[in-house]
Structures are given as C-alpha cells and as structure tokens.
Design an enzyme around this catalytic site. Structure first.
Site, short mmCIF file in Angstrom:
data_model
loop_
_atom_site.label_atom_id
_atom_site.label_comp_id
_atom_site.label_asym_id
_atom_site.label_seq_id
_atom_site.Cartn_x
_atom_site.Cartn_y
_atom_site.Cartn_z
N CYS A 1 -4.87 12.30 11.98
CA CYS A 1 -5.52 11.02 11.68
C CYS A 1 -5.57 10.24 12.99
CB CYS A 1 -4.75 10.26 10.61
SG CYS A 1 -3.29 9.48 11.26
N LYS B 1 0.85 -1.21 0.00
CA LYS B 1 0.00 0.00 0.00
C LYS B 1 0.88 1.25 0.00
CE LYS B 1 -1.63 1.73 3.98
NZ LYS B 1 -1.46 3.18 4.18
N ASN B 2 1.91 1.24 0.84
CA ASN B 2 2.70 2.46 1.02
C ASN B 2 3.71 2.68 -0.09
OD1 ASN B 2 1.18 2.91 3.22
ND2 ASN B 2 2.73 2.32 4.72
N ARG C 1 -5.51 10.54 4.11
CA ARG C 1 -4.55 11.52 4.57
C ARG C 1 -3.27 11.52 3.74
NH1 ARG C 1 -0.25 11.72 6.19
NH2 ARG C 1 0.61 13.54 7.19
N ILE D 1 7.69 6.62 16.89
CA ILE D 1 7.42 7.35 15.64
C ILE D 1 6.16 8.20 15.74
CG2 ILE D 1 7.01 7.11 13.15
CD1 ILE D 1 9.84 6.23 14.03
N ASP E 1 4.50 0.45 11.90
CA ASP E 1 3.25 -0.14 11.41
C ASP E 1 3.07 -1.58 11.88
OD1 ASP E 1 3.41 1.50 8.17
OD2 ASP E 1 2.90 2.21 10.17
N ARG F 1 -0.59 14.84 12.20
CA ARG F 1 0.29 14.40 11.11
C ARG F 1 0.82 15.64 10.40
NH1 ARG F 1 -0.92 8.97 9.83
NH2 ARG F 1 0.87 8.92 8.45
N PRO F 2 1.77 16.36 11.03
CA PRO F 2 2.26 17.61 10.44
C PRO F 2 2.94 17.34 9.09
CG PRO F 2 3.66 16.93 12.24
CD PRO F 2 2.48 16.01 12.26
N ILE F 3 2.98 18.35 8.26
CA ILE F 3 3.70 18.23 6.98
C ILE F 3 4.70 19.37 6.84
CG2 ILE F 3 1.88 16.93 5.80
CD1 ILE F 3 1.06 19.58 4.44
N ASP F 4 5.17 19.88 7.97
CA ASP F 4 6.12 21.00 7.94
C ASP F 4 7.38 20.66 7.16
OD1 ASP F 4 6.26 19.25 10.34
OD2 ASP F 4 8.13 20.31 10.69
N LEU F 5 7.84 19.42 7.27
CA LEU F 5 9.09 19.05 6.55
C LEU F 5 8.85 19.05 5.04
CD1 LEU F 5 10.27 16.10 8.85
CD2 LEU F 5 11.06 18.48 8.88
N ARG G 1 -8.70 -0.16 4.19
CA ARG G 1 -7.76 0.78 3.54
C ARG G 1 -6.47 0.06 3.14
NH1 ARG G 1 -5.84 4.61 7.28
NH2 ARG G 1 -4.39 4.93 5.56
#
Ligand code: EPZ
Length: 417
Positions: free
Chosen positions: A116, A22-23, A92, A328, A306, A121-125, A398
């Site tokens: 989520c 999936k990933n 997400r 994590i 995971d 779930r930041p996306i600053d990077l 999912r």
C-alpha cells in the site's frame, strides 16, 4: 468531489464530536461473521473502508444493513468464503476477514493483499500463526487458498513483532477453535481490547487483551450481541493539531484520553494549553509552538505511527527544529514532498525526518499520498495563507467521517470541488 479546497489561516474555534475508530470497526465487522445471530455494531463511522467491509460481508452471503451509525449483520445464511480481488484491492486491511472466515467455515480464498502507500505490507505473521492452528495455506497466481481440513485448533503463538492485524486475525481464528490459543508478544492497541470486548459480549472467552499475552479458550457458539465502537484516537489528534496550527481553541468530545497518553504528552511538550475531562478535552496553542527535539513512533502505548504525519505537519510551524523517527513502516514519508510545496522545511533520511520550523505556510496545490499523509496536508492547508487545493482525496475519505463539514463547523473556509 475530487478535491478539497481550503482558504487557510483562519483560527479554528468551537467543538466537534469524534467518530468511532476506523481501526476498530473493521475487525469488529469481520468478527460479526463468527456470531450465529444478528449483531448490532454502534458508532460505526461513515467511511469508504466501512462501506467496503459491508460489501465484503454481503459478498460472503451475510445480511448487512446500516441504520445511521449502526451496522447490523446476520451471518446465519453465510454461503461463501471467497473475497473477490477487487474488494481486497479496495481495502488492504480486508486481510482481517481471513481469520473470521476461516474461523467460521474452515476455508478462505483471498487475493494476496498488495502493498500500500506505506510500503510492503507483509502478512507472514498472520499466515504462520494460522498454519500453526491447522490452516493449510497455498499461494497460487496471487491468491491465498486456506483450508483447515481437521478444523481449527488452539496453539501457542509467539509473534516476532506485535502486529496489530496478526493479533486480530489470530483472535478471530481462535475464538471457536478447539482448545486454547495463547498469543505471546501480542499487540496492545486499544482496538485489540475493543475487538475482545465485542467477542466476549457474544460469549467468547478471551483474557488479557490489551496486554502482551492474550489467552483465547475456544467456544462452540457465539450469540447475538450489541457493541459500540471506541472513539478514533487518530481522528482526535488530527483535529487537535489543526486547532494548534491555526492558533485557535477547540473542544473535542466523545474521546477516551486514556488511549491517547503518548500523543497528549507531546502536545504538552510543544507548549499547548490542554484541559482534559473524562470524555473530552479543550486545546489551544501556548504563547508559541515549541519544537519537540525527538519523537519516535512505537507500538502501543508508545507514540502511534498513524499520528506521525499529523504531528510532523504541526511541527512545521514550531519555533525550532524537531526530529521524528518512524520505526513501524518503511515508507511513511511520501506525503512530505507534498507538505514542502506549502513551504515546510523538512529533510528526510531513511526513517528520520528533521523538521525545521517556519513562521508561515503558504497555500499550494498538492495531493494526498495516503490516509494520514492526506490528513497532514489538510491541517497544513488550514494553517497556510492563501489557497490550498488537495487532490487524490479518496485516501482521506477512507478514514475521516465528515471531515470537511467538521472543519466548516470549526470556522474553516473549506469545501469540496
Ligand atoms: C494496523 O495496520 C492499522 N490498520 C494501521 O493503521 C496502523 O498504522 C498499524 O496497525 C500500526 O498501528 C488497521 O488497523 C486497519 P501491523 P497493520 O501489522 O495491522 C509489519 C491507518 O492509517 N508486519 O501492526 O497492517 C508491517 O510490515 C493504518 O489507519 C510484518 O512484517 O499493522 C509493518 O511494518 C495505516 N508481517 C509493521 O509490522 C506481518 O505479518 C506493523 O504492522 C504483519 C505486519
């Protein structure tokens, strides 16, 4: 279908084939946007997240069709750079489309991906890296408006954390940028290498994927290509744990053991019998399931976060007490209260879970709190005496293809209701 019902305590046996990852399929489908001709992506699992990705591609104006486990995408008529909020909310991880859309069109509008089930779930990077590559980003009313007026140019990016998604987004934005991009402290997960393999097969020039420094030389065009997605290592571990918990013996095919080393060593440490072949393995429990004193989730090649819920579920039946440290995500233990409804003895404090093994789990009604937590409940239900009814199974759908059918094939009494 809103529930999974399991009449447990049946030893699993037989063999199954493991789905595509999936990933990996999600960023690779995003990457097809950057190719100027039709691409064919094979071994795409039939998952709701994949279906959402196909909806996003169509929303962007790409031609997209699924034929069995092959998804074909032609982005030559792409005419949109906005992902509607409902689709962003549906998945997400659609944030990984950001780098590809900006890389293709120089613009992108996405809604800020909410948190989520695993916490914020930041996306600053992601955003600070894209900004360094020439993307102006404005946040307004919950939407991110991205624009690269001068086009994208290569940059030297130092990630403060080896974020999988950020590494993927930077690669996607960099493959057609002007000049070279270097990512320091890049994520090393196998899914990063799979994305680079896909892009390089289309003419990209990416070097060092899978190591902590990745070099991307921007190119003008990417051609058509075909690619087969790597196996899903987390799905593989899920079936392995279910065999151990039911005291069965199964063979899993279509895997890449080299992607699973940290997890395989844990099964050895818990006394399991493992026969490992090139692309398959056979697993059964040893005389007894041994406790594992301490496991900590780490970035690859460490033990993957995971797999944490799956392994914690398995260790509820170990002989003795184990400890799991989640390094994590902030909020990865929400499923544990549900596991305790089946008789698991687990105490959590912050990022630490202490699992005191019990001799038997007992079926109970419960509900999935997230994808891997839901899978942990399925494994526990398969081992538990009597009946387990799992609600909120959309989370599980999912990430697991044919989950119920696969377990039926292995001899479980499991069905949708
Ligand atoms: C990917 O998520 C996976 N999802 C996750 O799998 C997986 O758990 C995770 O990588 C770690 O391996 C997909 O690939 C679709 P990260 P991602 O960016 O990219 C923080 C599953 O079960 N962070 O490596 O979101 C973040 O908050 C899913 O299949 C920032 O602070 O993971 C988290 O604590 C769950 N700022 C940590 O890094 C950022 O800009 C790991 O995040 C980005 C991340």
């Amino acid at each position: 279908m809103s529930q999974i019902v399991i009449n447990g305590a049946k030893a699993l046996s037989g063999e199954i084939n493991i789905q595509g990852a999936k990933n990996s399929v999600l960023p690779v489908l995003a990457a097809t946007i950057l190719c100027d001709k039709e691409c064919h992506v094979h071994n795409c699992p039939d998952l709701s997240d994949v279906n959402t990705s196909i909806k996003i591609l169509k929303q962007l104006g790409c031609k997209c069709a699924r034929q069995g486990n092959t998804v074909s995408v032609d982005s030559s008529d792409m005419n949109n750079y906005k992902i509607p909020e409902n689709l962003m909310r549906e998945m997400r991880s659609s944030v990984v489309f950001l780098g590809a859309i900006v890389g293709k069109t120089g613009k992108a509008v996405i809604s800020s991906p909410g948190g989520c089930e695993l916490g914020p779930r930041p996306i600053d990077l992601h955003l600070s890296a894209l900004n360094k590559m020439g993307v102006c980003i404005r946040e307004e009313h919950g939407f991110l408006y991205c624009d690269a007026p001068e086009g994208l140019y290569g940059a030297e990016i130092n990630l403060s954390f080896p974020s999988v998604g950020a590494t993927e987004n930077i690669i996607l934005a960099a493959v057609k940028a002007k000049g070279m991009t270097v990512i320091h402290n890049a994520a090393k997960e196998p899914e990063i290498s799979d994305l680079a393999d896909f892009l390089n097969s289309a003419g990209a020039r990416i070097y060092g994927a899978g190591s902590d420094t990745v070099y991307i030389h921007g190119v003008e065009k990417l051609s058509a290509t075909e690619h087969s997605i790597i196996p899903d290592r987390i799905a593989a571990v899920t079936y392995m744990a279910s065999a151990v918990m039911t005291n069965g013996k199964i063979v899993i095919n279509d895997i890449m053991p080299s992607h699973m080393m940290a997890m395989l060593s844990l099964f050895y440490e818990s006394g399991c019998n493992l026969k490992i072949y090139k692309n398959s393995l056979e697993i059964s429990r040893g005389d007894k399931l041994l406790r594992v004193p301490k496991i900590r989730s780490l970035v690859y090649p460490g033990f993957p976060t995971d797999a944490g819920p799956i392994i914690i579920s398995m260790l509820t039946l170990a002989d003795g007490t184990s400890m799991f440290v989640e390094n994590i995500f902030e909020n990865r233990f929400r499923y544990i209260d549900e596991l305790k409804r089946l008789g698991a003895k687990i105490k959590t404090e912050g990022k630490i879970a202490v699992i005191e093994g019990v001799s038997q789990l007992l079926g109970a009604p419960c509900k999935a709190t997230d994808l891997r937590g839901g899978a942990a409940l399925v494994c526990a239900g398969l081992a538990a005496k009597d009946t387990t009814v799992i609600g909120e199974i959309g989370h599980i759908e999912r990430g697991y293809e044919n989950l119920v059918d696969n377990f039926k094939k292995l001899g479980a009494d499991i069905y949708y209701r």
